[in-house]
Scaffold this active site. Sequence first.
Site, PDB file in Angstrom:
ATOM      1  N   CYS A   9      43.969   9.917  36.390  1.00  0.00           N
ATOM      2  CA  CYS A   9      43.746   9.163  35.152  1.00  0.00           C
ATOM      3  C   CYS A   9      42.612   9.853  34.404  1.00  0.00           C
ATOM      4  O   CYS A   9      42.346  11.034  34.633  1.00  0.00           O
ATOM      5  CB  CYS A   9      43.462   7.685  35.431  1.00  0.00           C
ATOM      6  SG  CYS A   9      41.924   7.339  36.295  1.00  0.00           S
ATOM      7  N   ASN A  12      38.817   8.590  36.790  1.00  0.00           N
ATOM      8  CA  ASN A  12      38.944   8.452  38.239  1.00  0.00           C
ATOM      9  C   ASN A  12      38.067   7.346  38.802  1.00  0.00           C
ATOM     10  O   ASN A  12      37.506   7.454  39.882  1.00  0.00           O
ATOM     11  CB  ASN A  12      38.664   9.796  38.943  1.00  0.00           C
ATOM     12  CG  ASN A  12      39.060   9.812  40.412  1.00  0.00           C
ATOM     13  OD1 ASN A  12      38.332  10.342  41.239  1.00  0.00           O
ATOM     14  ND2 ASN A  12      40.196   9.247  40.757  1.00  0.00           N
ATOM     15  N   CYS A  14      39.198   3.780  37.876  1.00  0.00           N
ATOM     16  CA  CYS A  14      40.014   2.552  37.817  1.00  0.00           C
ATOM     17  C   CYS A  14      41.429   2.808  38.329  1.00  0.00           C
ATOM     18  O   CYS A  14      41.748   2.525  39.477  1.00  0.00           O
ATOM     19  CB  CYS A  14      40.103   2.015  36.391  1.00  0.00           C
ATOM     20  SG  CYS A  14      38.567   1.441  35.665  1.00  0.00           S
ATOM     21  N   ARG A  15      42.266   3.336  37.450  1.00  0.00           N
ATOM     22  CA  ARG A  15      43.695   3.436  37.739  1.00  0.00           C
ATOM     23  C   ARG A  15      44.039   4.380  38.876  1.00  0.00           C
ATOM     24  O   ARG A  15      44.755   4.005  39.811  1.00  0.00           O
ATOM     25  CB  ARG A  15      44.454   3.873  36.479  1.00  0.00           C
ATOM     26  CG  ARG A  15      44.399   2.864  35.369  1.00  0.00           C
ATOM     27  CD  ARG A  15      44.997   3.414  34.099  1.00  0.00           C
ATOM     28  NE  ARG A  15      44.130   4.449  33.523  1.00  0.00           N
ATOM     29  CZ  ARG A  15      44.453   5.187  32.467  1.00  0.00           C
ATOM     30  NH1 ARG A  15      45.637   5.033  31.895  1.00  0.00           N
ATOM     31  NH2 ARG A  15      43.615   6.076  31.987  1.00  0.00           N
ATOM     32  N   SER A  16      43.568   5.624  38.806  1.00  0.00           N
ATOM     33  CA  SER A  16      43.985   6.587  39.830  1.00  0.00           C
ATOM     34  C   SER A  16      43.440   6.255  41.216  1.00  0.00           C
ATOM     35  O   SER A  16      44.167   6.412  42.199  1.00  0.00           O
ATOM     36  CB  SER A  16      43.665   8.022  39.417  1.00  0.00           C
ATOM     37  OG  SER A  16      42.293   8.227  39.211  1.00  0.00           O
ATOM     38  N   ASP A 125      45.048   1.648  30.609  1.00  0.00           N
ATOM     39  CA  ASP A 125      43.676   1.702  31.083  1.00  0.00           C
ATOM     40  C   ASP A 125      43.059   0.308  30.985  1.00  0.00           C
ATOM     41  O   ASP A 125      42.920  -0.235  29.896  1.00  0.00           O
ATOM     42  CB  ASP A 125      42.877   2.697  30.236  1.00  0.00           C
ATOM     43  CG  ASP A 125      41.500   2.974  30.804  1.00  0.00           C
ATOM     44  OD1 ASP A 125      41.047   2.250  31.719  1.00  0.00           O
ATOM     45  OD2 ASP A 125      40.869   3.938  30.331  1.00  0.00           O
TER      46      ASP A 125
END
Length: 158
Positions: A9, A12, A14-16, A125
């Site tokens: 993301c 690095n 939150c999402r990934s 995001d």
Amino acid sequence: MNYRVCVVCLGNICRSPMAEVVLRRTLADHGLGDVVTVDSAGTGGWHQGDPMDERAAAMLADNGYDGSSHRARQFLAAWFERVDLVLAMDGENLRALRRLAPAGADVRLLRSFDPAAPAGAEVPDPYYGDREGFAEVLEMVQAAAEGLAKHLSERLPG
């Protein structure tokens, strides 16, 4: 054989990292934990060394996952030499990764592995939102992780 996946993301945090933790468990549940290595990174480097966003870590913990050991890293072009599949969270990161990628690199959107997701679907995001955004990300990541596990179980020796 060890197949390597990196989830990417922007920062690095939150999402990934959420996807990394979920994907690691999902692959283990499908008997691929010893065959597939999962990592995560961001296209940007401003959070390098930072732990996962507290809200992301809390969402994972509330759902039985542990993201406490995560530390943010930046994806580097040299990583393509050691990664088999790079999964971007959204179109912006997909384009950034493809600019770095050598010919033949396998770079896709994570949600392309969710059979219920429309073509081109992204993981939004949640950083500037509330808890509901993190819950939505977790649901999307879990669906894509199941799809990826099925995809890999059909293609890799298990």
